[in-house]
Design a protein around this motif. Structure first.
Motif, PDB file in Angstrom:
ATOM      1  N   SER A   1      55.786  -3.389  70.939  1.00 45.66           N
ATOM      2  CA  SER A   1      56.468  -2.342  71.647  1.00 45.66           C
ATOM      3  C   SER A   1      56.396  -2.603  73.016  1.00 45.66           C
ATOM      4  CB  SER A   1      55.835  -0.887  71.391  1.00 45.66           C
ATOM      5  OG  SER A   1      55.794  -0.534  70.188  1.00 45.66           O
ATOM      6  N   GLN A   2      55.563  -3.134  73.817  1.00 46.84           N
ATOM      7  CA  GLN A   2      55.498  -3.707  74.913  1.00 46.84           C
ATOM      8  C   GLN A   2      56.456  -4.889  75.315  1.00 46.84           C
ATOM      9  OE1 GLN A   2      53.197  -2.738  77.584  1.00 46.84           O
ATOM     10  NE2 GLN A   2      52.477  -1.210  76.245  1.00 46.84           N
ATOM     11  N   ALA A   3      56.405  -5.766  74.207  1.00 50.32           N
ATOM     12  CA  ALA A   3      57.298  -6.842  74.289  1.00 50.32           C
ATOM     13  C   ALA A   3      58.931  -6.352  74.031  1.00 50.32           C
ATOM     14  CB  ALA A   3      57.246  -7.912  72.881  1.00 50.32           C
ATOM     15  N   PHE A   4      59.192  -5.330  73.224  1.00 47.32           N
ATOM     16  CA  PHE A   4      60.528  -4.889  73.194  1.00 47.32           C
ATOM     17  C   PHE A   4      60.997  -4.331  74.551  1.00 47.32           C
ATOM     18  CE2 PHE A   4      62.741  -1.055  73.040  1.00 47.32           C
ATOM     19  CZ  PHE A   4      64.221  -1.462  72.938  1.00 47.32           C
ATOM     20  N   PHE A   5      60.187  -3.724  75.252  1.00 45.08           N
ATOM     21  CA  PHE A   5      60.520  -3.177  76.483  1.00 45.08           C
ATOM     22  C   PHE A   5      60.786  -4.189  77.550  1.00 45.08           C
ATOM     23  CE2 PHE A   5      59.201  -1.023  80.630  1.00 45.08           C
ATOM     24  CZ  PHE A   5      60.362  -0.255  80.718  1.00 45.08           C
ATOM     25  N   LEU A   6      59.685  -5.063  77.577  1.00 42.13           N
ATOM     26  CA  LEU A   6      59.780  -6.118  78.594  1.00 42.13           C
ATOM     27  C   LEU A   6      61.175  -7.121  78.470  1.00 42.13           C
ATOM     28  CD1 LEU A   6      56.119  -7.013  79.022  1.00 42.13           C
ATOM     29  CD2 LEU A   6      57.295  -5.933  80.613  1.00 42.13           C
ATOM     30  N   LEU A   7      61.298  -7.589  77.371  1.00 48.91           N
ATOM     31  CA  LEU A   7      62.260  -8.254  76.819  1.00 48.91           C
ATOM     32  C   LEU A   7      63.726  -7.376  77.161  1.00 48.91           C
ATOM     33  CD1 LEU A   7      60.823 -10.021  73.671  1.00 48.91           C
ATOM     34  CD2 LEU A   7      61.251 -11.213  75.761  1.00 48.91           C
ATOM     35  N   LEU A   8      63.606  -6.218  76.893  1.00 48.90           N
ATOM     36  CA  LEU A   8      64.853  -5.317  77.311  1.00 48.90           C
ATOM     37  C   LEU A   8      65.003  -5.388  78.665  1.00 48.90           C
ATOM     38  CD1 LEU A   8      67.063  -3.271  76.067  1.00 48.90           C
ATOM     39  CD2 LEU A   8      65.540  -1.539  76.396  1.00 48.90           C
ATOM     40  N   LEU A   9      63.868  -5.494  79.295  1.00 41.79           N
ATOM     41  CA  LEU A   9      64.327  -5.171  80.863  1.00 41.79           C
ATOM     42  C   LEU A   9      64.802  -6.657  81.462  1.00 41.79           C
ATOM     43  CD1 LEU A   9      61.304  -3.676  82.488  1.00 41.79           C
ATOM     44  CD2 LEU A   9      63.570  -2.502  81.888  1.00 41.79           C
TER      45      LEU A   9
ATOM     46  N   LEU B   1      74.623   2.150  77.085  1.00 35.12           N
ATOM     47  CA  LEU B   1      73.731   0.814  77.054  1.00 35.12           C
ATOM     48  C   LEU B   1      72.556   0.968  78.068  1.00 35.12           C
ATOM     49  CD1 LEU B   1      76.456  -1.899  76.490  1.00 35.12           C
ATOM     50  CD2 LEU B   1      74.765  -0.682  74.942  1.00 35.12           C
ATOM     51  N   SER B   2      72.848   1.070  79.377  1.00 37.81           N
ATOM     52  CA  SER B   2      71.700   1.031  80.275  1.00 37.81           C
ATOM     53  C   SER B   2      70.678   2.072  80.039  1.00 37.81           C
ATOM     54  CB  SER B   2      72.201   1.020  81.642  1.00 37.81           C
ATOM     55  OG  SER B   2      73.063   2.158  81.813  1.00 37.81           O
ATOM     56  N   ALA B   3      71.019   3.393  79.540  1.00 43.22           N
ATOM     57  CA  ALA B   3      70.196   4.366  79.272  1.00 43.22           C
ATOM     58  C   ALA B   3      69.090   3.946  78.259  1.00 43.22           C
ATOM     59  CB  ALA B   3      70.857   5.708  78.721  1.00 43.22           C
ATOM     60  N   ALA B   4      69.171   2.702  77.448  1.00 40.17           N
ATOM     61  CA  ALA B   4      68.215   2.533  76.598  1.00 40.17           C
ATOM     62  C   ALA B   4      66.897   1.928  77.218  1.00 40.17           C
ATOM     63  CB  ALA B   4      68.748   0.939  75.708  1.00 40.17           C
ATOM     64  N   ALA B   5      67.107   1.623  78.693  1.00 38.95           N
ATOM     65  CA  ALA B   5      65.765   1.147  79.364  1.00 38.95           C
ATOM     66  C   ALA B   5      64.991   2.481  79.722  1.00 38.95           C
ATOM     67  CB  ALA B   5      66.186   0.561  80.590  1.00 38.95           C
TER      68      ALA B   5
ATOM     69  N   PHE C   1      71.396   5.655  69.360  1.00 37.84           N
ATOM     70  CA  PHE C   1      72.793   6.015  69.728  1.00 37.84           C
ATOM     71  C   PHE C   1      73.089   5.220  71.048  1.00 37.84           C
ATOM     72  CE2 PHE C   1      74.889   8.545  73.192  1.00 37.84           C
ATOM     73  CZ  PHE C   1      76.251   8.901  72.617  1.00 37.84           C
ATOM     74  N   CYS C   2      72.102   4.871  72.146  1.00 31.37           N
ATOM     75  CA  CYS C   2      72.560   4.131  73.038  1.00 31.37           C
ATOM     76  C   CYS C   2      72.778   2.603  72.789  1.00 31.37           C
ATOM     77  CB  CYS C   2      71.325   3.954  74.263  1.00 31.37           C
ATOM     78  SG  CYS C   2      70.814   5.525  74.669  1.00 31.37           S
ATOM     79  N   LEU C   3      72.096   2.187  71.896  1.00 29.08           N
ATOM     80  CA  LEU C   3      72.325   0.595  71.370  1.00 29.08           C
ATOM     81  C   LEU C   3      73.408   0.311  70.454  1.00 29.08           C
ATOM     82  CD1 LEU C   3      68.427  -0.416  71.450  1.00 29.08           C
ATOM     83  CD2 LEU C   3      70.271  -0.966  73.296  1.00 29.08           C
ATOM     84  N   TRP C   4      73.832   1.343  69.551  1.00 30.28           N
ATOM     85  CA  TRP C   4      74.481   1.113  68.492  1.00 30.28           C
ATOM     86  C   TRP C   4      75.863   0.221  68.945  1.00 30.28           C
ATOM     87  CZ3 TRP C   4      74.263   0.063  63.684  1.00 30.28           C
ATOM     88  CH2 TRP C   4      75.287   0.063  62.959  1.00 30.28           C
TER      89      TRP C   4
ATOM     90  N   HIS D   1      76.269  -1.822  70.858  1.00 31.61           N
ATOM     91  CA  HIS D   1      75.875  -3.292  71.166  1.00 31.61           C
ATOM     92  C   HIS D   1      75.501  -4.118  69.900  1.00 31.61           C
ATOM     93  CE1 HIS D   1      75.389  -6.152  74.234  1.00 31.61           C
ATOM     94  NE2 HIS D   1      73.985  -6.234  74.239  1.00 31.61           N
ATOM     95  N   LEU D   2      74.663  -3.334  69.115  1.00 31.63           N
ATOM     96  CA  LEU D   2      74.380  -3.751  67.853  1.00 31.63           C
ATOM     97  C   LEU D   2      75.015  -4.116  67.004  1.00 31.63           C
ATOM     98  CD1 LEU D   2      70.890  -1.452  67.457  1.00 31.63           C
ATOM     99  CD2 LEU D   2      71.217  -3.699  68.277  1.00 31.63           C
ATOM    100  N   ARG D   3      76.286  -3.467  66.862  1.00 30.83           N
ATOM    101  CA  ARG D   3      77.635  -3.704  65.926  1.00 30.83           C
ATOM    102  C   ARG D   3      78.271  -5.046  66.274  1.00 30.83           C
ATOM    103  NH1 ARG D   3      81.686   1.142  65.441  1.00 30.83           N
ATOM    104  NH2 ARG D   3      81.627   0.826  67.989  1.00 30.83           N
ATOM    105  N   ARG D   4      78.027  -5.309  67.624  1.00 25.34           N
ATOM    106  CA  ARG D   4      78.761  -6.772  67.918  1.00 25.34           C
ATOM    107  C   ARG D   4      77.902  -8.000  67.910  1.00 25.34           C
ATOM    108  NH1 ARG D   4      81.097  -5.691  73.749  1.00 25.34           N
ATOM    109  NH2 ARG D   4      81.734  -8.052  73.050  1.00 25.34           N
ATOM    110  N   TYR D   5      76.661  -7.569  67.926  1.00 25.23           N
ATOM    111  CA  TYR D   5      75.214  -8.588  68.052  1.00 25.23           C
ATOM    112  C   TYR D   5      74.414  -8.548  67.148  1.00 25.23           C
ATOM    113  CZ  TYR D   5      77.843  -9.315  72.546  1.00 25.23           C
ATOM    114  OH  TYR D   5      78.808  -9.584  73.452  1.00 25.23           O
ATOM    115  N   SER D   6      74.024  -9.568  66.520  1.00 22.70           N
ATOM    116  CA  SER D   6      72.849  -9.410  65.482  1.00 22.70           C
ATOM    117  C   SER D   6      71.711 -10.277  65.956  1.00 22.70           C
ATOM    118  CB  SER D   6      73.190  -9.794  64.141  1.00 22.70           C
ATOM    119  OG  SER D   6      73.823 -10.677  64.095  1.00 22.70           O
ATOM    120  N   ALA D   7      70.529 -10.190  65.265  1.00 21.42           N
ATOM    121  CA  ALA D   7      69.390 -10.866  65.326  1.00 21.42           C
ATOM    122  C   ALA D   7      68.704 -11.467  64.083  1.00 21.42           C
ATOM    123  CB  ALA D   7      68.174 -10.476  66.435  1.00 21.42           C
TER     124      ALA D   7
END
Length: 284
Positions: free
Chosen positions: A69-77, A99-103, A172-175, A177-183
């Protein structure tokens, strides 16, 4: 010195920070399911202590959830900073706001996770969150009743927001973006292995003994606000000052002097917050 900034920018833009953040989020969600099966929001401290000290591999799953969870937040920033710096993709105002509201949603997920620990830090975090909510003029009491309410409901509402409300809001915020990019997992094996190693080797913070604590330090991202609460009322320290960073970034213009002004304001805010966090860290 002249070549340092371009090299830093090239490195920052070359790494797939968004993919690393998404993989970390997947691990956080999966480990969160494992913890949720054992967690009882009616007894947060007892549940956390049981998971941490009694249940087989409970401490590992708790650590994995914490560090992912910590890694997700830091990498998102970092991903957010890279997108702002590159400024090569043009978003509509509504898409950028979404999108920016995801932070802040990710930050809220982290913060509610600290409250759900139920230890001294969690109790203090919950009390501060409730006081900040109640300090909002006119709307404070109903917002607190809806979102926090730890004084009356304990961890029940926080738990519901953590596992459902905030997760749905983040999706809702990321969807778009996620539809265009995958990991793909195979492209991020070093991140996965690093998180697994951290979970196995480093214990998650927890205070099973609450007595004898002279100073309670909140989450690392909360240090600056904790220090600011020493000097300002709860509304100004917990709402107005954070809004000075959130509003310019949520409504960041695409170009021009207005964009540079917003970024300068954000940089100044972050510098000031880093100083406050350093002062809070010195009290530890």
């Amino acid at each position: 010195m002249r070549g340092t900034l371009p090299a830093l920018k090239n490195w920052l833009l070359a790494v797939r920070w968004g993919g690393h953040a998404l993989i970390s989020l997947y691990i956080s969600a999966l480990s969160g399911v494992a913890l949720g099966l054992q967690y009882n929001p009616a007894e947060p401290f007892y549940s956390t202590a049981t998971i941490h000290l009694v249940i087989p591999f409970g401490a590992f799953w708790r650590s994995l959830h914490y560090y992912s969870s910590q890694a997700f937040f830091l990498l998102l920033l970092v991903h957010f900073a890279a997108v702002i710096w590159e400024n090569s993709v043009r978003f509509t105002s509504s898409a950028w706001l979404r999108l920016s509201a995801a932070a802040p949603v990710g930050l809220s997920l982290l913060f509610t996770g600290y409250i759900l620990r139920g230890d001294a830090t969690g109790e203090a975090a919950g009390a501060i969150a409730e006081n900040i909510a109640l300090s909002i003029p006119l709307f404070g009491p109903p917002l607190n009743k809806l979102l926090v309410d730890v004084g009356a409901a304990g961890a029940q509402k926080i738990y519901l927001h953590h596992v459902a409300g905030l997760m749905l809001l983040g999706a809702f915020c990321l969807w778009p973006h996620l539809r265009r990019y995958s990991a793909l997992w195979r492209n991020h094996l070093p991140t996965v292995m690093l998180l697994l190693a951290a979970a196995a080797a480093i214990k998650t913070p927890f205070e099973p003994g609450r007595f004898g604590l002279l100073h309670i330090a909140g989450p690392w991202f909360f240090w600056g606000m904790q220090e600011l609460l020493r000097y300002l009322p709860a509304f100004w320290a917990g709402i107005a000052v954070p809004a000075m960073l959130a509003v310019p970034l949520l409504f960041l213009p695409a170009e021009g002097r207005a964009r540079r002004g917003c970024l300068l304001l954000a940089a100044t805010w972050l510098l000031g917050y880093a100083v406050l966090s350093g002062l809070a860290f010195a009290r530890l």
